[in-house]
Design an enzyme around this catalytic site. Structure first.
Site, PDB file in Angstrom:
ATOM      1  N   ASP A 128     -11.907  58.720  90.737  1.00 14.44           N
ATOM      2  CA  ASP A 128     -12.602  60.006  90.764  1.00 14.44           C
ATOM      3  C   ASP A 128     -11.779  61.011  91.569  1.00 14.44           C
ATOM      4  O   ASP A 128     -11.042  60.621  92.493  1.00 14.44           O
ATOM      5  CB  ASP A 128     -13.981  59.853  91.402  1.00 14.44           C
ATOM      6  CG  ASP A 128     -14.957  59.101  90.506  1.00 14.44           C
ATOM      7  OD1 ASP A 128     -14.736  59.078  89.284  1.00 14.44           O
ATOM      8  OD2 ASP A 128     -15.928  58.538  91.040  1.00 14.44           O
ATOM      9  N   PRO A 129     -11.896  62.294  91.267  1.00 15.09           N
ATOM     10  CA  PRO A 129     -11.110  63.303  91.995  1.00 15.09           C
ATOM     11  C   PRO A 129     -11.231  63.208  93.518  1.00 15.09           C
ATOM     12  O   PRO A 129     -10.237  63.370  94.227  1.00 15.09           O
ATOM     13  CB  PRO A 129     -11.682  64.628  91.473  1.00 15.09           C
ATOM     14  CG  PRO A 129     -12.115  64.302  90.082  1.00 15.09           C
ATOM     15  CD  PRO A 129     -12.652  62.899  90.150  1.00 15.09           C
TER      16      PRO A 129
END
Length: 307
Positions: free
Chosen positions: A53-54
């Site tokens: 995930d970012p």
């Protein structure tokens, strides 16, 4: 006419192969990191094994060139995460980036948390977060969720090898460490643990500490990558593509066998304890030649490495 020329044009860049272990910082997508690595090495081809995930940090294993053919084996390998769960709050994204949609004043004891963890071990069924890249009728779930559509995701199987309580900084937070197989969502573990404890929960921060043979402590930072971009010294950070095959049995082949394998044909390999039909890889002088299935003294190739 111009379109035909563009379609036939070869991709520019170097024919360079190997693995780069990146210690991904928060705030970047996995795709953005891969693009930066490709640019820094001026590589023709790059890909990663397992999206982060970012806002997650830690191991992002990036394959260049022929190493991209070994990506599935790292994707399938066990991975370990350490993560901070915020108790008492549920969010619509199951992490700290989302909106709080439910809250509770209940706070479980350490003993209650430890007692709840075994239900998330072994073969479990897990519902991915609504804000995830899982596809529903060809559309990414997160795109549908952002558009305000109701998202219903089916539970998926996941192997969880370990899930342990590492620390309890305060009543609102618990630090956990998990080792799991392919396709696991740490956010779902935090959400479901909070539900099991009757207090809600979401991931506050997340770090992948290792993935298959690759450790975060060996990872290159993006600052170093930027500083050394396009320089010969950067190649020294590359790890052999063979490391991507660490979980497969290794066979050695004869020069004649290697020549046949490179042409996509079955090639003779030296005797080993690999069972008939088992997937393995063959090497010559330590370099991977092909991956395939072992049958009666030969490897039948499914992937061939071009050197």
């Amino acid at each position: 006419m111009t379109l035909g020329y563009d379609m036939g044009r070869k991709r520019k860049g170097r024919d360079i192969s190997g693995w780069l272990v990146v210690d991904k910082p928060a705030g970047l997508t996995s795709t953005a990191v891969v693009n930066k690595v490709r640019w820094a090495f001026d590589a023709k081809k790059a890909g990663h094994a397992g999206t982060l995930d970012p806002e997650a940090t830690g191991v992002l294993a990036v394959a260049l060139g022929e190493a991209t053919k070994t990506v599935p084996y790292i994707t399938d390998a066990l991975k370990a995460y350490t993560f901070n769960v915020r108790l008492g709050q549920a969010t619509n994204t199951d992490d700290a980036e989302g909106e709080v949609i439910a809250s509770s004043d209940a706070r479980p004891s350490d003993a209650e948390i430890i007692a709840a963890l075994p239900q998330f071990l072994g073969d479990i069924m897990q519902v991915p977060p609504k804000f995830s890249a899982v596809k529903i009728d060809g559309q990414r779930a997160y795109k549908l969720a952002r558009a305000g559509e109701e998202v219903e995701l089916a539970a998926r199987p996941l192997w969880v090898e370990e899930l342990t309580l590492v620390d309890r900084p305060d009543a609102d937070h618990v630090i956990l460490e998990m080792t799991c197989g392919k396709g696991g969502y740490v956010r779902s573990i935090a959400r479901d643990l909070g539900a099991a404890l009757g207090c809600y929960g979401h991931v506050k921060c997340l770090r992948r500490i290792w993935s298959g043979p690759f450790d975060a402590e060996d990872g290159i930072s993006l600052e170093t990558l930027d500083e050394m971009a396009k320089s010969p010294d950067l190649d020294g950070f590359l790890r052999p593509l063979e490391e991507g095959l660490a979980d497969l049995p290794q066979l050695t082949c004869t020069p004649e066998g290697a020549a046949k394998l490179r042409n996509g044909n079955p090639g003779m390999v030296l005797a080993s304890d690999v069972e008939y039909g088992e997937e393995a890889w063959a090497s010559l002088d330590g370099q991977a030649v092909a991956v395939g299935h072992y049958k009666a003294g030969e490897l039948h190739p499914s992937r061939v490495f071009v050197r």
